[in-house]
Design a protein around this motif. Structure first.
Motif, short mmCIF file in Angstrom:
data_model
loop_
_atom_site.label_atom_id
_atom_site.label_comp_id
_atom_site.label_asym_id
_atom_site.label_seq_id
_atom_site.Cartn_x
_atom_site.Cartn_y
_atom_site.Cartn_z
N VAL A 181 0.85 -1.19 0.00
CA VAL A 181 0.00 0.00 0.00
C VAL A 181 0.89 1.24 0.00
CG1 VAL A 181 -1.79 -1.25 1.22
CG2 VAL A 181 -0.17 0.11 2.52
N LEU A 182 0.26 2.42 0.10
CA LEU A 182 1.03 3.66 0.12
C LEU A 182 1.75 3.82 1.45
CD1 LEU A 182 -1.53 6.23 -1.38
CD2 LEU A 182 0.17 4.89 -2.58
N ARG A 184 5.06 6.52 3.34
CA ARG A 184 5.87 7.73 3.09
C ARG A 184 7.14 7.65 3.90
NH1 ARG A 184 2.39 12.05 4.12
NH2 ARG A 184 1.69 11.87 1.99
N THR A 219 4.46 8.87 7.37
CA THR A 219 3.33 9.74 7.70
C THR A 219 2.17 9.51 6.74
OG1 THR A 219 4.34 11.50 6.40
CG2 THR A 219 4.71 11.54 8.77
N GLU A 220 2.17 8.35 6.08
CA GLU A 220 1.04 8.04 5.21
C GLU A 220 0.33 6.84 5.81
OE1 GLU A 220 0.23 9.43 1.77
OE2 GLU A 220 -1.56 8.46 2.55
N PHE A 221 -0.95 7.00 6.13
CA PHE A 221 -1.69 5.95 6.82
C PHE A 221 -1.63 4.65 6.02
CE2 PHE A 221 -5.63 3.62 7.66
CZ PHE A 221 -5.47 3.43 9.02
N SER A 222 -1.27 3.56 6.70
CA SER A 222 -1.07 2.30 5.97
C SER A 222 -1.66 1.09 6.67
CB SER A 222 0.44 2.08 5.75
OG SER A 222 1.11 2.14 6.99
N GLY A 223 -2.54 1.29 7.63
CA GLY A 223 -3.17 0.14 8.25
C GLY A 223 -2.90 0.08 9.74
N PRO A 224 -3.31 -1.02 10.39
CA PRO A 224 -3.34 -1.08 11.85
C PRO A 224 -2.02 -0.75 12.53
CG PRO A 224 -4.39 -3.00 10.90
CD PRO A 224 -3.83 -2.22 9.76
N ALA A 225 -0.88 -1.24 12.05
CA ALA A 225 0.38 -1.02 12.75
C ALA A 225 1.14 0.18 12.20
CB ALA A 225 1.25 -2.27 12.69
N PHE A 226 0.41 1.08 11.58
CA PHE A 226 1.01 2.25 10.95
C PHE A 226 1.90 3.03 11.93
CE2 PHE A 226 -0.27 6.87 10.43
CZ PHE A 226 0.79 7.20 9.63
N ALA A 227 1.44 3.14 13.18
CA ALA A 227 2.18 3.94 14.15
C ALA A 227 3.56 3.37 14.44
CB ALA A 227 1.39 4.07 15.44
N PRO B 73 -5.64 -1.04 18.01
CA PRO B 73 -5.30 -0.34 16.77
C PRO B 73 -6.37 -0.47 15.69
CG PRO B 73 -3.43 -1.61 17.56
CD PRO B 73 -4.56 -1.92 18.48
N ASP B 77 -8.56 2.52 13.92
CA ASP B 77 -8.65 2.76 12.48
C ASP B 77 -10.10 2.88 12.02
OD1 ASP B 77 -5.99 2.71 12.50
OD2 ASP B 77 -5.75 0.75 11.54
N PRO B 151 -3.93 1.40 -2.45
CA PRO B 151 -4.50 0.05 -2.47
C PRO B 151 -5.04 -0.42 -1.12
CG PRO B 151 -2.21 0.08 -3.24
CD PRO B 151 -2.47 1.38 -2.59
N LEU B 152 -4.90 0.40 -0.06
CA LEU B 152 -5.34 -0.06 1.25
C LEU B 152 -6.84 -0.35 1.23
CD1 LEU B 152 -4.20 -0.58 4.02
CD2 LEU B 152 -4.80 1.74 4.68
N ALA B 387 3.81 17.13 5.17
CA ALA B 387 2.66 16.34 4.69
C ALA B 387 2.42 15.15 5.62
CB ALA B 387 2.95 15.83 3.29
N GLY B 388 1.18 15.00 6.03
CA GLY B 388 0.83 13.82 6.83
C GLY B 388 1.23 13.90 8.28
N PRO B 456 3.25 11.78 13.36
CA PRO B 456 2.37 11.71 12.18
C PRO B 456 0.91 11.88 12.58
CG PRO B 456 3.81 9.78 12.37
CD PRO B 456 3.84 10.49 13.68
N VAL B 459 -2.05 8.35 13.76
CA VAL B 459 -1.44 7.22 14.47
C VAL B 459 -2.28 6.86 15.69
CG1 VAL B 459 0.94 7.43 13.76
CG2 VAL B 459 0.09 8.85 15.61
N TYR B 460 -2.29 5.57 16.03
CA TYR B 460 -3.08 5.16 17.19
C TYR B 460 -2.30 5.25 18.47
CZ TYR B 460 -0.62 0.70 17.45
OH TYR B 460 0.35 -0.25 17.59
N LYS B 461 -0.99 5.49 18.37
CA LYS B 461 -0.20 5.68 19.59
C LYS B 461 1.06 6.45 19.25
CE LYS B 461 2.96 1.79 19.59
NZ LYS B 461 3.52 0.70 20.32
#
Lengths: 274, 616
Positions: A181-182, A184, A219-227, B73, B77, B151-152, B387-388, B456, B459-461
């Protein structure tokens, strides 16, 4: 608000903005600006940011002051401007803002060109090309092959996950892409944010000027473990860099040899199942 | 002082209310009348506002401390994916649309909408869109992020039907907005009162036209993106599938165009409300009516053209980035002109700091501070860095809290008497305002700093070693204060709707036509549609009544060229009562020749000079 107090407030605002403009590093230290830069492109970005911060602060203070004056019964606008139906006033104000916007545009273009670090890639020194591949939620870095003899396997490309090791004072070009996925790639002290887009490549060139370790995040959201998607760039002396590459290559080749040996001996998991 | 009723008025359908056919809520839900649709839009948008607020509070509670485990998490989301669409698409835009639906036909002197059933349909599409998104919480909602970037959100990573519900719900709402836009544009083009030429259309109605045209373009773009994504997900399409000829960047472009348009629509709607409120509460005519109108239109065009300012770090050639930066900077010109004209309107006026004015001034400051911050982010090297990040998130929220919340609430407080016939509580409004502003700033300023330190958005944390504890703690506490203020306004609106202070047709002494109708207006809006002779028609009507009042007690001899006699204090200062206006008008209509008002070029219009004009 019209009398001396108003003028005093305006003077104080002007002075503080002026002070910010004169000594941005001292006044804005580490709180109001991105991390202190360790490359000329990050430096250009930071300077552009500080210029814009001053513009914004000036605009907001001016707006607040004018609104307060107007609400307290004073005049926020020159009396002759208040004559109704004067198109000239609108035109003058519009042209004034337009000129300011044009100046900002030129400033923006100048700093963009600085931040792109075009000279580094055009100068004699060939930048080190490193392939960066993102996936949920790690970074893989593939380095150019060092000058060591390959041992007959298809590739001897050294690679690392999470940590990028680069030599100091050497231009580096990252070719960033993704396999899912995207994402950054963003290490604020060294370079700009670079989007990792699947089946698309995005390059950035920079020259790290100080030895050290610099943190980065996606800094581009990419799913659950993004952080948790972080990275670190270790800027080292060139000799250390070469040594690292050789060490990595040796480790990778040793690991491959071990796997091959296990396969030959019939003790590898896949072979055993057969 | 008003003339006694003489004879009988011309026959026309005039009634205070229609006979009830069923329970009130069925009447309301099935009515395609613009005021009923507007009230439903406003009420529904406020409901979704409470939902978005709950989501924001929960996300901020998760981020109140480092490495917090309050929310899982994946649940975070889900909240994130629902929050963005709820706050912007289900709250901020529909609140503006609701006010537009209720007020614009009144303001342009129309008896109703040109396409009422389409307008009615738009509301139900919007409601079912919102319901569709939230029904997915019964199984597993979307986890694909604020705008479900591919694609997410594709079939490979966004398994399950949560993303489908999100896409279809958003699509239904946007289809509703397109219906609204068509109906609003048709109404504005075809139903304006005689004399209400475009240059006299009040700025709020003008902003309705600008927003409608913007929505027509950007909602269609997003609907195309949604359709393509659904084809990708279920019918083996490859629009956005990398390595198979598709491009994830295409979706990012399309959704950025949409977000830029939706964002600027909220800002423009707030600008429309503010442009009505500032002149009314400073007792000054709007300075530079035409300039503000033109600037609103220019702002819409330039802001949409600058869509790529949100994707500066994507693999796009730098020339396009310069184009985006140039458009964003060009948009500063109309934005600055709007501000200048507002300041000129306020200057030298006698300011009445009532609740709508308070909210409007707060909206001016927060919105334009946010726009200035967004402008900084559109400078390419700055945007590359920010950005972001939480900084960019905070800048967007600053502008949208300013325009969507404060601007929307300013309009709500201002037109609430027209919606309900009652005022919203003043002291509760003040408490709410200060809580919202303080809370919003406590939320936004620490987040701007946290972003610069590397946090960012979305983020969830955050990690305990990153030095971000304090900003996040302050931001979370600020969010609670913000939510408190927000809820106070919701409570204020809910209680005032049935129990507020009853007011007459024109509680603010405004100058536009919606205040000519009773509060709340009858089904047909106006007994008589007035002629419009200037951009302040209600002032003209007042002036006409004042002049007539002076002539009727006692009737003086008119000497050509002599100034009319001074007005009795009671007629000049007190608010003209509606029955006065109506009695005047009816008497006038029944015997148009009875009052031969001498008209000079600058003389005020008489609303009743309609001997030969058919009334729809």
């Amino acid at each position: 608000m019209n009398g001396p107090r108003g003028r005093l407030a305006a003077l104080a605002a002007t002075l503080s903005v002026g002070a910010l403009a004169i000594s941005p590093r001292a006044a804005l230290a580490d709180v109001l600006a991105p991390e202190s830069p360790a490359s000329s492109s990050a430096d250009a970005s930071r300077t552009a940011y500080i210029v814009m911060l001053i513009v914004i602060v000036a605009v907001v203070i001016g707006l607040l002051g004018a609104l307060l004056r107007a609400v307290r019964g004073g005049s926020a606008v020159e009396p002759e401007h208040r004559t109704r139906g004067t198109r000239g006033v609108q035109r003058r104000v519009g042209i004034g803002i337009g000129v300011a916007a044009l100046v900002l545009f030129v400033v923006g273009v100048v700093f963009t060109e600085k931040a792109r670090d075009v000279e580094a890639s055009e100068s004699g020194a060939e930048p080190i090309a490193i392939d960066v591949t993102a996936q949920q939620w790690i970074w893989r870095y593939e380095y150019p092959e060092p000058d060591v003899a390959p041992d007959g396997y298809a590739t001897a490309t050294p690679y690392s996950y999470y940590d990028l090791i680069i030599p100091v004072d050497t231009p580096v070009t990252l070719d960033v892409t993704s396999i899912d996925v995207l994402h950054r790639w963003w290490v604020p002290a060294l370079a700009r944010g670079v989007d990792a887009v699947p089946a698309d490549s995005n390059t950035v060139t920079f020259t790290a000027e100080e030895v050290g370790t610099y943190e980065g995040r996606s800094t581009e959201f990419s799913g659950p473990a993004f952080a948790t998607m972080r990275t670190a760039v270790h800027v080292v002396e060139p000799e250390e860099y070469t040594a690292f590459l050789e060490e990595r290559t040796a480790e990778i080749q040793a690991a491959r040899a071990a796997v091959q040996a296990a396969v030959d001996a019939g003790t590898a998991p896949g072979v055993a199942l057969r | 002082m008003s003339p006694p009723l003489q004879g009988s008025a011309r026959p026309e359908v005039v009634s205070e209310r229609i006979p009830r056919r069923g329970p009130a809520w069925i009447e309301l839900a099935t009515s395609s009348e613009h005021k009923a649709v507007g009230r439903m839009y406003v009420a529904t948008s406020l409901f979704f506002a409470a939902v978005a607020l709950t989501e924001l509070v929960m996300m901020r509670l998760q981020l109140i401390a480092p490495d917090n485990t309050f929310i899982r998490p994946d649940v975070f989301d889900r909240l994130l994916s629902a929050y963005g669409v709820t706050a912007l698409i289900l709250f901020a835009l529909p609140l503006a649309i609701g006010l537009y639906s209720h007020v614009v036909p009144l303001q342009i002197g129309a008896r109703g909408l040109a396409l009422p059933r389409l307008h009615h349909l738009s509301y139900w599409l919007y409601l079912f869109g919102g319901v569709t998104i939230y029904l997915s919480f019964l199984y597993r909602p979307s986890e694909a992020g604020t705008i479900a970037l591919t694609p997410l959100s594709g079939a490979a990573y966004g398994a399950g039907h949560g993303v489908d519900a999100w896409l279809i719900g958003l699509g239904l709402a946007l289809l509703g907005f397109i219906c609204f836009a068509v109906s609003m544009v048709a109404t504005l083009r075809s139903s304006r009162a005689p004399g209400m030429v475009w240059r006299r259309v009040p700025l709020f109605s003008w902003s309705a036209a600008v927003v409608s045209y913007t929505l027509l373009v950007v909602c269609a773009v997003m609907l195309a993106a949604i359709s393509m994504l659904i084809v990708d997900r279920h019918f083996d399409g490859v629009f956005f599938i990398p390595n198979e000829g598709g491009s994830p960047l295409l979706y990012e472009h399309l959704s950025s165009i949409f977000l830029a348009g939706a964002y600027i629509s909220v800002v423009i709607a707030a600008c429309g409300s503010i442009s009505e409120i500032l002149p009314t509460f400073s007792r000054q005519p709007q300075f530079g009516h035409a300039a503000v109108g033109g600037s609103l239109a220019a702002l819409a065009v330039l802001a949409v053209l600058a869509w790529m300012q949100n994707m500066l770090s994507a693999p796009i050639p730098v020339g396009f980035l310069y184009f985006a930066m140039l458009m964003a900077l060009a948009a500063a010109v109309p934005a600055g002109l709007i501000l200048f004209n507002w300041l000129a309107t306020l200057s030298g006026g006698s300011i009445r700091m009532r609740a709508p004015m308070l909210f409007a001034l707060g909206a001016v400051v927060l919105t334009f501070a946010g726009l200035a911050a967004e402008l900084a982010n559109s400078i390419v090297p700055v945007g590359w860095q920010l950005a972001g990040t939480a900084t960019a998130w905070a800048d967007t929220h600053l502008a949208l809290i300013g325009a969507g919340v404060l601007g929307g609430f300013a309009g709500l407080h201002y037109w609430f008497p027209k919606l309900s016939g009652r005022l919203m509580g003043e002291s509760l409004a003040r408490a709410s305002f200060w809580a919202i502003v303080t809370g919003a700033l406590l939320l936004i300023l620490p987040m701007q700093i946290a972003g610069l330190q590397g946090q960012p958005a979305d983020v969830y944390k955050f990690y305990g070693d990153s030095g971000l504890d304090l900003p996040n703690l302050i931001a979370s506490l600020g969010t609670l204060l913000f939510a408190l203020g927000f809820v106070l306004t919701l409570i204020n609106a809910a209680t005032s709707y049935g129990r507020g202070v009853e007011v007459g047709p024109d509680p603010w002494r405004a100058s536009t036509l919606e205040w000519f109708a009773p509060s709340p207006p009858p089904l047909h809006n106006f007994d008589l549609v007035p002629d419009v002779r200037s951009d302040e028609p209600l002032n003209d009507i007042r002036e006409a009544i004042r002049r007539r009042g002076t002539r009727w007690t006692p009737p003086p001899a008119r000497i050509p060229g002599r100034e009319p006699e001074p007005v009795p204090a009671s007629a000049g200062e007190a608010d003209p009562r509606l029955d006065q206006i109506e009695a005047d008008m009816k008497a006038d209509a029944s015997s148009p020749g009875a009052l031969e008002t001498p008209r000079t070029g600058s003389d005020a219009a008489s609303p009743a000079d309609e001997g030969d004009r058919p009334v729809a």
